[in-house]
Design a protein around this motif. Structure first.
Motif, PDB file in Angstrom:
ATOM      1  N   UNK A 148       1.531  18.501  -3.401  1.00 28.96           N
ATOM      2  CA  UNK A 148       0.537  19.470  -2.934  1.00 28.96           C
ATOM      3  C   UNK A 148       1.104  20.885  -2.984  1.00 28.96           C
ATOM      4  N   UNK A 149       2.356  21.032  -2.535  1.00 28.99           N
ATOM      5  CA  UNK A 149       2.957  22.366  -2.525  1.00 28.99           C
ATOM      6  C   UNK A 149       3.227  22.893  -3.928  1.00 28.99           C
ATOM      7  N   UNK A 195       3.973   0.107   5.033  1.00 29.28           N
ATOM      8  CA  UNK A 195       5.170   0.114   5.865  1.00 29.28           C
ATOM      9  C   UNK A 195       6.021   1.355   5.594  1.00 29.28           C
ATOM     10  N   UNK A 196       6.192   1.695   4.351  1.00 26.45           N
ATOM     11  CA  UNK A 196       6.944   2.903   4.021  1.00 26.45           C
ATOM     12  C   UNK A 196       5.977   3.931   3.459  1.00 26.45           C
ATOM     13  N   UNK A 197       5.967   5.099   4.071  1.00 27.28           N
ATOM     14  CA  UNK A 197       5.045   6.094   3.550  1.00 27.28           C
ATOM     15  C   UNK A 197       5.761   6.916   2.499  1.00 27.28           C
ATOM     16  N   UNK A 229       4.956  10.149   2.164  1.00 28.43           N
ATOM     17  CA  UNK A 229       4.458  11.467   2.544  1.00 28.43           C
ATOM     18  C   UNK A 229       5.234  12.580   1.866  1.00 28.43           C
ATOM     19  N   UNK A 230       6.538  12.405   1.758  1.00 35.92           N
ATOM     20  CA  UNK A 230       7.364  13.469   1.213  1.00 35.92           C
ATOM     21  C   UNK A 230       6.957  13.793  -0.227  1.00 35.92           C
ATOM     22  N   UNK A 233       0.705   3.872   1.598  1.00 37.75           N
ATOM     23  CA  UNK A 233       0.937   4.363   2.954  1.00 37.75           C
ATOM     24  C   UNK A 233       1.089   3.199   3.929  1.00 37.75           C
ATOM     25  N   UNK A 274      -3.521  14.871  -5.734  1.00 37.00           N
ATOM     26  CA  UNK A 274      -3.100  13.469  -5.689  1.00 37.00           C
ATOM     27  C   UNK A 274      -4.258  12.599  -5.254  1.00 37.00           C
ATOM     28  N   UNK A 275      -4.176  11.351  -5.634  1.00 35.75           N
ATOM     29  CA  UNK A 275      -5.195  10.382  -5.222  1.00 35.75           C
ATOM     30  C   UNK A 275      -4.493   9.050  -4.924  1.00 35.75           C
ATOM     31  N   UNK A 327       4.054  13.214  -1.575  1.00 33.25           N
ATOM     32  CA  UNK A 327       2.716  13.808  -1.527  1.00 33.25           C
ATOM     33  C   UNK A 327       2.809  15.297  -1.189  1.00 33.25           C
ATOM     34  N   UNK A 328       3.625  15.617  -0.194  1.00 34.72           N
ATOM     35  CA  UNK A 328       3.749  17.020   0.218  1.00 34.72           C
ATOM     36  C   UNK A 328       4.345  17.875  -0.901  1.00 34.72           C
ATOM     37  N   UNK A 368       0.851  -1.188   0.000  1.00 33.30           N
ATOM     38  CA  UNK A 368       0.000   0.000   0.000  1.00 33.30           C
ATOM     39  C   UNK A 368       0.891   1.245   0.000  1.00 33.30           C
TER      40      UNK A 368
END
Lengths: 284, 284
Positions: free
Chosen positions: A99-100, A88-90, A92-93, A86, A105-106, A95-96, A84
């Motif tokens: 967004x910035x 074990x390893x996300x 996030x970076x 999100x 994103x989906x 995604x951020x 998945x």
């Protein structure tokens, strides 16, 4: 639009129908290739998806993310992640950054080891904090994973141990000489992880609520694949097992419910449950 | 062969390609319909899968499992579960019955809320034991979920709270009269769950490492669906929110990593993070 698409755990067909539609319509498709592996390689995925995949190693994702996000505001880009996105390893970076940069994103979710480990018969409700076991070497033997396992066990909770993966690592020599030569990938096996844990059971160690050689554990390999293996055994038994090719994970059990014991019997090595003290099970 | 097939979390297209192939070739296909729901109903699934589905309620699965397993030794039967078959609710009992009847089984995994909740930006590594919050009524207000949240928070861990579902419940009167008349299904909302938790923040309560009205929480609704909602807010703010149709889940945060804070900002209500004390984040 940036799509983060989970691929699940086994082979090419573990992608969801929604995920496959996304892959087929995106203008560029990246395959994250450094935190996990499927039982099939990039070529098998490309053939099944009918799309060329761009391998995304750690450098590309962490240092050159703008390359991945290029034109994702006007076209669709897919970023494929084993398990998945999100899990074990996300990511996030990434995604951020999207967004910035004004990029939507989906997420298309899928199974990850964090939930699929339930297939061994232990209740996901009864797991504590997830643990990462890293490769020890001569100079570096971190022990923090042991403290987490002890803490989980003191509360009666199971511990899912994710095992170290080394991909595109450089030897010290090559690193110092600036040579981009990489060592072969290494995936920690259940027996290697059990071996490191067995060091905590030595008589020279202070053992509190800790482990013994007879602590019941479950080794799992290639969860979700045709040839998945689930092996319930004592820590000592797992120290000398061979569960085959990667990926492996290890569960150290906490307090067991009778229904969990019944499930563990399905995959138990001879004598593995001999030392087990559990409430009588009416169903066994 | 008995196939346990996870359907994922959103709609009909969240099934995996492997799962869809199984559904299309099995002789009977059951849909487990009492522990979770998708955003689409049985008819939408039947249309997309091209198969008739047999609704399996709790009575059928728990009391008449042999009906489900009939002829599964010589033909293929599929048992569909929203999320992952071994996710929040395990179906160990059905698996054990199958094995003891000499029937093989196989699992097709999928996302469940247990891993997909990572989409809110909190690291799955930093979650403690999962918590179930049940509907309180006038006579029965169990508090064990609060103790688990407190324990997780004392270790800095987040708590995923799964919210109660009441399907095919009978009123006391109908139960006593033996009338098989069922109440409308009820799904606990984030605001209802927050309301129950707010009772623990009243001045009459002894508060230790516990909750306050300003504790940062994340409410999620219909994770994985087109209209999913993620709302980061204080417990008080969530007490009066409306996140729309089911299913909802609630996360009570523990200690936050700066990257987690950055992710939470993407879904934060005004002022939600005002009371937050975190290390300075270099990326915010």
């Amino acid at each position: 639009m940036l799509y983060l698409v989970g691929l699940g755990l086994g082979d090419a067909k573990d992608i969801t129908v929604k995920g496959l539609e996304v892959v087929r319509r995106c203008s560029r498709v990246y395959l994250e290739a450094y935190t996990s592996v499927l039982t099939v390689g990039k070529e098998a995925l490309e053939e099944f998806y009918g799309r060329e995949l761009i391998l995304a190693d750690r450098d590309l994702v962490e240092l050159e993310a703008e390359e991945i996000l290029k034109e994702a505001d006007t076209s669709d880009v897919a970023f494929l992640v084993v398990g998945d996105p999100f899990g074990a390893t996300t990511h996030s970076d990434l995604v951020l950054r999207a967004v910035h940069a004004g990029i939507s994103y989906r997420v298309v979710h899928n199974a990850s080891i964090m939930n699929a480990v339930g297939c061994c018969g232990l209740q996901l409700y009864s797991f504590g904090e997830t643990v990462s076991i890293v490769f020890w070497d001569d100079d570096w033997k971190p022990e923090s994973f042991y403290d987490k396992i002890k803490k989980n066990r003191s509360m009666g909770l199971h511990s899912l141990c994710l095992l170290d993966i080394k991909v595109k690592e450089q030897s010290i020599e090559n690193l110092m000489r600036g040579r981009k030569v990489y060592e072969p990938p290494r995936f920690m096996s259940v027996s290697q992880a059990a071996g490191q844990l067995l060091e905590f059971t030595l008589p020279t160690r202070v053992v509190s609520t800790g482990l013994t050689e007879d602590t019941l554990c479950v080794g799992v390999a290639r969860v979700g694949a045709e040839d998945q293996v689930i092996r319930t055994a004592t820590l000592r038994q797992l120290g000398s097992c061979d569960l085959g090719p990667p990926l492996h994970s290890l569960v150290v059990t906490g307090r067991l419910h009778p229904l969990e014991v019944d499930m563990l019997r399905l995959s138990a090595a001879p004598d593995a449950l001999a030392h087990l003290e559990v409430e009588d099970s009416s169903t066994s």
